[in-house]
Design a protein around this motif. Structure first.
Motif, PDB file in Angstrom:
ATOM      1  N   GLN A 136       4.443  -6.939  15.533  1.00 35.97           N
ATOM      2  CA  GLN A 136       3.525  -6.199  16.399  1.00 35.97           C
ATOM      3  C   GLN A 136       3.832  -4.707  16.444  1.00 35.97           C
ATOM      4  OE1 GLN A 136       1.573  -9.549  16.643  1.00 35.97           O
ATOM      5  NE2 GLN A 136       0.817  -7.675  17.557  1.00 35.97           N
ATOM      6  N   GLN A 137       4.012  -4.144  15.254  1.00 33.59           N
ATOM      7  CA  GLN A 137       4.222  -2.701  15.151  1.00 33.59           C
ATOM      8  C   GLN A 137       2.868  -2.024  14.927  1.00 33.59           C
ATOM      9  OE1 GLN A 137       7.049  -1.161  15.610  1.00 33.59           O
ATOM     10  NE2 GLN A 137       8.403  -2.933  15.717  1.00 33.59           N
ATOM     11  N   GLU A 138       1.966  -2.213  15.877  1.00 32.25           N
ATOM     12  CA  GLU A 138       0.623  -1.656  15.715  1.00 32.25           C
ATOM     13  C   GLU A 138       0.651  -0.157  16.009  1.00 32.25           C
ATOM     14  OE1 GLU A 138      -2.466  -5.001  17.011  1.00 32.25           O
ATOM     15  OE2 GLU A 138      -0.861  -4.729  18.496  1.00 32.25           O
ATOM     16  N   MET A 139       0.177   0.603  15.041  1.00 26.63           N
ATOM     17  CA  MET A 139       0.209   2.054  15.169  1.00 26.63           C
ATOM     18  C   MET A 139      -1.104   2.551  15.783  1.00 26.63           C
ATOM     19  SD  MET A 139       3.175   2.514  14.005  1.00 26.63           S
ATOM     20  CE  MET A 139       4.367   1.624  12.995  1.00 26.63           C
ATOM     21  N   PRO A 140      -1.034   3.367  16.819  1.00 24.11           N
ATOM     22  CA  PRO A 140      -2.260   3.831  17.471  1.00 24.11           C
ATOM     23  C   PRO A 140      -3.039   4.848  16.645  1.00 24.11           C
ATOM     24  CG  PRO A 140      -0.357   4.887  18.456  1.00 24.11           C
ATOM     25  CD  PRO A 140       0.176   3.841  17.517  1.00 24.11           C
ATOM     26  N   TYR A 141      -2.431   5.348  15.552  1.00 28.25           N
ATOM     27  CA  TYR A 141      -3.079   6.400  14.766  1.00 28.25           C
ATOM     28  C   TYR A 141      -3.511   5.941  13.384  1.00 28.25           C
ATOM     29  CZ  TYR A 141       1.649   6.581  12.851  1.00 28.25           C
ATOM     30  OH  TYR A 141       2.847   6.238  12.288  1.00 28.25           O
ATOM     31  N   ALA A 142      -3.097   4.716  12.937  1.00 26.61           N
ATOM     32  CA  ALA A 142      -3.450   4.280  11.587  1.00 26.61           C
ATOM     33  C   ALA A 142      -3.222   2.781  11.453  1.00 26.61           C
ATOM     34  CB  ALA A 142      -2.632   5.020  10.539  1.00 26.61           C
ATOM     35  N   GLN A 143      -4.255   2.051  11.025  1.00 26.56           N
ATOM     36  CA  GLN A 143      -4.106   0.608  10.854  1.00 26.56           C
ATOM     37  C   GLN A 143      -3.541   0.233   9.489  1.00 26.56           C
ATOM     38  OE1 GLN A 143      -7.096  -2.095  12.400  1.00 26.56           O
ATOM     39  NE2 GLN A 143      -8.148  -0.403  13.418  1.00 26.56           N
ATOM     40  N   ASP A 144      -3.378   1.194   8.607  1.00 19.56           N
ATOM     41  CA  ASP A 144      -2.785   0.887   7.307  1.00 19.56           C
ATOM     42  C   ASP A 144      -1.299   1.228   7.256  1.00 19.56           C
ATOM     43  OD1 ASP A 144      -3.050   3.616   7.378  1.00 19.56           O
ATOM     44  OD2 ASP A 144      -3.765   3.805   5.312  1.00 19.56           O
ATOM     45  N   VAL A 145      -0.701   1.547   8.401  1.00 13.48           N
ATOM     46  CA  VAL A 145       0.737   1.778   8.497  1.00 13.48           C
ATOM     47  C   VAL A 145       1.363   0.574   9.182  1.00 13.48           C
ATOM     48  CG1 VAL A 145       2.551   3.222   9.491  1.00 13.48           C
ATOM     49  CG2 VAL A 145       0.483   4.275   8.573  1.00 13.48           C
ATOM     50  N   THR A 146       2.390   0.002   8.548  1.00 12.42           N
ATOM     51  CA  THR A 146       3.067  -1.165   9.116  1.00 12.42           C
ATOM     52  C   THR A 146       4.566  -0.898   9.153  1.00 12.42           C
ATOM     53  OG1 THR A 146       3.634  -2.411   7.094  1.00 12.42           O
ATOM     54  CG2 THR A 146       1.339  -2.519   7.854  1.00 12.42           C
ATOM     55  N   ALA A 147       5.301  -1.857   9.689  1.00 14.10           N
ATOM     56  CA  ALA A 147       6.752  -1.705   9.751  1.00 14.10           C
ATOM     57  C   ALA A 147       7.353  -1.511   8.367  1.00 14.10           C
ATOM     58  CB  ALA A 147       7.377  -2.927  10.426  1.00 14.10           C
ATOM     59  N   ASN A 148       6.684  -2.027   7.337  1.00 14.39           N
ATOM     60  CA  ASN A 148       7.214  -1.894   5.980  1.00 14.39           C
ATOM     61  C   ASN A 148       7.195  -0.457   5.469  1.00 14.39           C
ATOM     62  OD1 ASN A 148       7.940  -4.541   5.632  1.00 14.39           O
ATOM     63  ND2 ASN A 148       6.003  -5.144   4.698  1.00 14.39           N
ATOM     64  N   ASP A 149       6.443   0.416   6.122  1.00 11.49           N
ATOM     65  CA  ASP A 149       6.477   1.807   5.697  1.00 11.49           C
ATOM     66  C   ASP A 149       7.850   2.423   5.900  1.00 11.49           C
ATOM     67  OD1 ASP A 149       3.618   3.033   4.961  1.00 11.49           O
ATOM     68  OD2 ASP A 149       3.343   1.411   6.396  1.00 11.49           O
ATOM     69  N   SER A 150       8.706   1.772   6.659  1.00  9.87           N
ATOM     70  CA  SER A 150      10.081   2.249   6.818  1.00  9.87           C
ATOM     71  C   SER A 150      10.837   2.205   5.494  1.00  9.87           C
ATOM     72  CB  SER A 150      10.825   1.419   7.871  1.00  9.87           C
ATOM     73  OG  SER A 150      10.865   0.049   7.506  1.00  9.87           O
ATOM     74  N   PHE A 151      10.348   1.403   4.547  1.00  8.14           N
ATOM     75  CA  PHE A 151      11.001   1.337   3.239  1.00  8.14           C
ATOM     76  C   PHE A 151      10.752   2.586   2.404  1.00  8.14           C
ATOM     77  CE2 PHE A 151      10.923  -3.222   4.198  1.00  8.14           C
ATOM     78  CZ  PHE A 151      12.180  -3.612   3.770  1.00  8.14           C
ATOM     79  N   ARG A 152       9.733   3.362   2.735  1.00 10.50           N
ATOM     80  CA  ARG A 152       9.399   4.516   1.899  1.00 10.50           C
ATOM     81  C   ARG A 152      10.572   5.483   1.774  1.00 10.50           C
ATOM     82  NH1 ARG A 152       3.867   5.123   0.792  1.00 10.50           N
ATOM     83  NH2 ARG A 152       2.495   3.738   1.992  1.00 10.50           N
ATOM     84  N   ALA A 153      11.301   5.667   2.862  1.00 11.39           N
ATOM     85  CA  ALA A 153      12.393   6.650   2.859  1.00 11.39           C
ATOM     86  C   ALA A 153      13.602   6.194   2.052  1.00 11.39           C
ATOM     87  CB  ALA A 153      12.819   6.958   4.290  1.00 11.39           C
ATOM     88  N   VAL A 154      13.714   4.896   1.781  1.00 11.91           N
ATOM     89  CA  VAL A 154      14.918   4.375   1.122  1.00 11.91           C
ATOM     90  C   VAL A 154      14.610   3.671  -0.190  1.00 11.91           C
ATOM     91  CG1 VAL A 154      16.304   4.168   3.223  1.00 11.91           C
ATOM     92  CG2 VAL A 154      14.760   2.304   2.578  1.00 11.91           C
ATOM     93  N   SER A 155      13.391   3.806  -0.692  1.00 12.03           N
ATOM     94  CA  SER A 155      13.003   3.181  -1.956  1.00 12.03           C
ATOM     95  C   SER A 155      12.746   4.244  -3.009  1.00 12.03           C
ATOM     96  CB  SER A 155      11.738   2.327  -1.784  1.00 12.03           C
ATOM     97  OG  SER A 155      11.950   1.275  -0.876  1.00 12.03           O
ATOM     98  N   ARG A 156      13.086   3.937  -4.234  1.00 12.92           N
ATOM     99  CA  ARG A 156      12.773   4.836  -5.342  1.00 12.92           C
ATOM    100  C   ARG A 156      11.305   4.710  -5.738  1.00 12.92           C
ATOM    101  NH1 ARG A 156      16.236   8.769  -5.934  1.00 12.92           N
ATOM    102  NH2 ARG A 156      15.780   8.941  -8.161  1.00 12.92           N
ATOM    103  N   TYR A 157      10.697   3.575  -5.401  1.00 13.38           N
ATOM    104  CA  TYR A 157       9.267   3.385  -5.602  1.00 13.38           C
ATOM    105  C   TYR A 157       8.776   2.431  -4.527  1.00 13.38           C
ATOM    106  CZ  TYR A 157       4.804   1.882  -7.590  1.00 13.38           C
ATOM    107  OH  TYR A 157       3.470   1.594  -7.775  1.00 13.38           O
ATOM    108  N   PHE A 158       7.621   2.755  -3.926  1.00 17.97           N
ATOM    109  CA  PHE A 158       7.051   1.914  -2.874  1.00 17.97           C
ATOM    110  C   PHE A 158       5.565   1.723  -3.155  1.00 17.97           C
ATOM    111  CE2 PHE A 158       4.638   1.315   0.991  1.00 17.97           C
ATOM    112  CZ  PHE A 158       5.345   0.347   1.677  1.00 17.97           C
TER     113      PHE A 158
END
Length: 625
Positions: A136-158
């Motif tokens: 239930q990480q519902e973002m009030p500003y974007a429905q295409d952002v999920t908790a998995n976006d936290s991987f962007r900062a630590v992945s070489r490709y996302f």
């Protein structure tokens, strides 16, 4: 035949992922092998009927392994990739929400260390016909952002596959990064749970065997000439050997280079086993966790040749190590971000090939006889110092150094030691004598507590012919010990050594030197005054390890520890040796500084005294270039 007329096969997205992974191969130096050794998965809401069903369907062709902790599974993948010299990887599938984000730390560790691991976290419904179930990480500003976006900062490709049509390019881009010598690390493909189970007519060509050729890129010839000119002008030069030497399989080339030029070789934590420890030019560990025998020559050097190193904070002693005002750097590296560090002459290319081409360009040049003899003398003195430090005495309890000496005696030429955060990596960096280039796996890029046990499991899965010793402290054991059960389940013949020094011993020592009095680092009950200064908390680590099904030995003296190691190594299965060491048993220093800021103002005299020493050391610090 047009592309749209090409043969297709109807598969779910989950099935297509597993079919694709099983068809990927890598080739280097004429040797071709499968890239993926299988996949780990903990199944729950999101992947149980998607990727999980696919792993069930293809389990005879694509091995499945059962993990206990999502972070631990990624660490297993890291250990596996390290043992395979980055020419092999594992995939990891998790459920949605916390099951997915539990992998973030592991992803960061993989990317920091440039080690390939494929992460397949489940994600929200692509159709949005239901809410973010169990996430239930519902973002009030974007429905295409999920908790998995936290991987962007630590992945070489996302990437996130919202539709089946997106899967093919996502997988191909993932393989491009996973097999890249320069850009590899954690690759994350987030898979919405409904998309995982959705069927699509995929082109059969996607699942044909595909070989990814790992190139040995050459450095620019003009840059090699410039580097050779700088080196020929050196009076006191030194070589820093990093992990890139191991991954390039460049040890023999580096030995030729050192012997021809007469230059001493200091090793980083990642490059510890990259140069034979008993070579007459082996200066040993370099940097904040190193010794004066390597740091002294490095501090005086007018030319530093960095091979496969990224100049981490530890390697440079927080930018205080290289004190010669005229020092110049020559860097050999496959990664552009690293090759330019220290304002170096950049030799962007494969370590093995570039070393040989640089040696050819030098045309037989060698440093002066006095400088060569000084390097040999430093290397010899350090080997003698190691013998002195690990020598047994009459103390009732083993020091940590003595314990490591006994463990080193028990380890064979092809055996592996695995460790991560705490005081042991520094001691291992200084003292361990690896028998082979794959004999040493210390995760220090991310200094990730909890890597030790799963990382050791990954090494064992990567090469079952080697005996792996997973070395872990009591504090870290309490964080992530569950993968001992995975080792038992997979019948891995390996040994875990649990070292008990009564708490977070490494941070306790650091805290004391920084004026914080080892606060919050020991395991004690609350005393009468309400502070953690009461009775020590006792944990039965041997019983804990035995509960996972491992065979356990306990030791408290040199003789019992030596016997326990011999019996554990001979045991045909997963073994554990528990040993207590002197919590205060330390030795020497590195002759280098490490920047850990101290409170600028304080009511505590211990802190004020530590700050005065800090300011004195800080004055010699250069900029991070």
């Amino acid at each position: 035949m047009t592309h749209t007329d090409s043969p297709t096969v109807r598969l779910t997205v989950g099935q297509a992922v597993i079919r694709f992974l099983g068809a990927q191969y890598v080739e280097r130096d004429g040797v071709t092998e499968k890239f993926f050794g299988g996949a780990f998965g903990i199944f729950g809401h999101g992947n149980v009927a998607g990727i999980g069903q696919a792993m069930l369907q293809y389990q005879d062709e694509f091995p499945y392994y059962q993990g206990r902790n999502e972070q631990g599974m990624v660490h297993i993948g890291i250990g596996y990739a390290k043992m395979r010299n980055r020419l092999g990887a594992l995939a990891v599938s998790t459920s949605i929400g916390p099951g997915a984000t539990n992998m973030v730390t592991g992803a960061g560790t993989a990317s920091v260390n440039h080690l390939p691991v494929l992460l397949l976290p489940s994600d929200v419904f692509a159709t949005r016909s239901t809410g973010a179930v169990l996430q239930q990480q519902e973002m009030p500003y974007a429905q295409d952002v999920t908790a998995n976006d936290s991987f962007r900062a630590v992945s070489r490709y996302f990437d996130r596959v919202w539709r089946p049509e997106q899967l093919a390019p996502a997988l191909l881009e993932a393989m491009r990064v996973l097999t890249s010598p320069a850009d590899t690390g954690a690759v994350t493909i987030a898979l919405p749970q409904d998309v995982q189970a959705e069927a699509y007519d995929f082109p059969e060509a996607l699942f044909r065997e595909r070989v990814w050729h790992i190139a040995r890129n050459r450095a620019d010839r003009a840059a090699i000439r410039r580097a050779a000119e700088v080196i020929r002008g050196a009076k006191k030069a030194v070589i820093i050997s990093g992990g890139g030497v191991i991954y390039s399989e460049a040890t023999e080339a580096l030995v030729r280079f050192a012997e021809s030029t007469g230059l001493g070789v200091g090793v980083t934590q990642a490059g510890k086993a990259s140069f034979p420890y008993d070579h007459q030019l082996a200066l040993g560990a370099l940097g904040a966790s190193g010794s004066v025998y390597a740091n002294g020559p490095a501090g005086e050097a007018d030319v530093v040749i960095g091979v496969g190193t990224r100049y981490t904070d530890f390697t440079t002693a927080s930018n205080t190590l290289f004190q010669n005002p005229d020092v110049r750097f020559v860097n050999i590296n496959v990664a552009e971000i690293d090759v330019h560090k220290e304002a170096a002459i950049p030799l962007l290319g494969d370590a093995r090939e570039t070393i040989d081409e640089l040696l050819e360009e030098l045309g037989g040049w060698s440093v002066g006889a006095d400088a060569r003899e000084a390097a040999v003398a430093s290397a010899s003195a350090w080997r003698a110092e190691i013998d002195r430090i690990v020598e047994l005495d009459d103390s009732p309890t083993l020091s940590q150094a003595q314990m490591l000496g006994l463990l080193n005696e028990a380890a064979g030429e092809r055996d592996v030691v695995v460790n991560a955060a705490g005081s042991m990596p520094g001691d291992l960096h200084r003292l361990w004598r690896p028998g082979s280039t794959k004999g040493y796996d210390i995760e220090y890029g991310n200094s990730c507590m909890g890597y030790e046990i799963p990382g050791a499991v990954g090494n064992a899965l990567g090469d079952r012919s080697r005996h792996v010793f997973g070395l872990i402290g009591d504090g870290t054991f309490l964080m992530l010990s569950q993968e001992i059960l995975t080792a038992v389940q997979e019948h891995l013949k390996m040994t875990f050594v649990i070292v008990d020094n009564y708490g977070y011993g490494s941070i306790a020592a650091l805290s004391e030197t920084r004026g914080a009095q080892a606060f919050g680092t020991r395991f004690h009950e609350r005393g009468e005054g309400g502070r953690h200064d009461g009775e020590r908390l006792e944990v039965d680590f041997a019983a804990n390890a035995a509960s996972y099904g491992a065979k356990v030995w306990s030791a408290d003296t040199a003789d019992t520890f030596r016997d326990a190691l011999a019996e554990a190594k001979a045991f045909d299965g997963t073994s554990v040796v528990y040993v207590q060491v002197d919590a205060q048993g330390r030795f020497g220093g590195s002759g280098a500084w490490w920047d850990v800021p101290v409170a600028e103002v304080s009511e505590l005299e211990s802190t004020r005294a530590a700050r005065a020493k800090y300011d004195e050391s800080k004055a010699s610090q250069g900029l991070y270039l």
